[in-house]
Enzyme design. Structure first.
Site: not given
Length: 232
Positions: A53, A81, A95, A187
């Site tokens: 993203d 992540y 987010d 997210r």
């Protein structure tokens, strides 16, 4: 590096900057390669192995030439992540793309409650992707429909969280490293953790650190710099 090597196949490990789309990063690399290696054909093959993203940074794998055939295999690999969430508040996009809404008092939340909530998400879970995602609905990207204000119904899908570790709690922020399967939306994980705690949460920072055996430690953003020369 030569044009012949690029067509035979090469893998670039990029550290994608904040606010760049994955498409922009690939296009910038393609433009620089074609400018420097003028022997490359007009339809030079290049593509990334897994979208990041715009509000995320970190490892973006780009394959060229014959190595573009490796993209599906790389995309299927587990991901890792580094993640930071903010509890006690939510956003429509899950987010930082959208402003904060639905602020909730979180001062009664303990570290033990947070650790127990995180533990509940380890293993196979049902996850609903965010409406601000690239998933196609009747041929349209979900985020395009959402940004037009249209109602978007996202379906639950199975995903796997392999581990959550390196947890640091400094309320209202909680950070951790998460290992997950292909197709996991961090997210959505942030949002779901907030729902589990009953105070809301959203993703404030996301950095992809691994895809399979490929590591962010070996990646660079130098390839995207205007003055970088591949021949040097």
């Amino acid at each position: 590096m030569t044009a012949e090597e690029l067509q035979s196949g090469k893998i670039f490990l990029l550290d994608k900057p904040l606010d760049w789309t994955s498409f922009q990063a690939v296009n910038k690399l393609k433009y620089k390669l074609k400018r420097e290696f003028k022997e490359l054909p007009k339809k030079f093959k290049i593509g990334h192995a897994g979208t990041l993203d715009p509000r995320a940074t970190g490892l973006l794998i780009v394959c060229t030439g014959k190595f573009t055939k490796k993209i599906p295999e790389i995309q299927d690999a587990p991901k890792e992540y580094w993640t930071e969430i903010k509890i006690g508040v939510q956003t429509e996009s899950y987010d930082t793309e959208k402003p904060e809404i639905l602020q909730t008092d979180f001062y009664h939340i303990t570290e033990e409650q947070i650790l127990k909530a995180l533990e509940k998400f380890i293993g196979e879970i049902d996850q609903k992707p965010p409406v601000f995602s690239a998933i196609k609905i009747d041929g349209n990207r979900a985020y395009d429909l959402a940004r037009k204000g249209e109602e978007v119904e996202m379906k639950l899908r199975k995903t796997t969280i392999h581990y959550i570790n390196d947890i640091k709690i400094d309320l209202p922020f909680v950070s951790f490293t998460v290992g997950c399967s292909k197709g996991t939306y961090i997210r959505s994980l942030a949002h779901d953790i907030g729902q589990e705690l009953e105070v809301g949460a959203y993703l404030t920072q996301l950095r992809r650190t691994k895809i399979g055996d490929y590591s962010l430690n070996d990646a660079t953003s130098d390839y995207l710099e205007n003055d970088f020369r591949f021949s040097e």
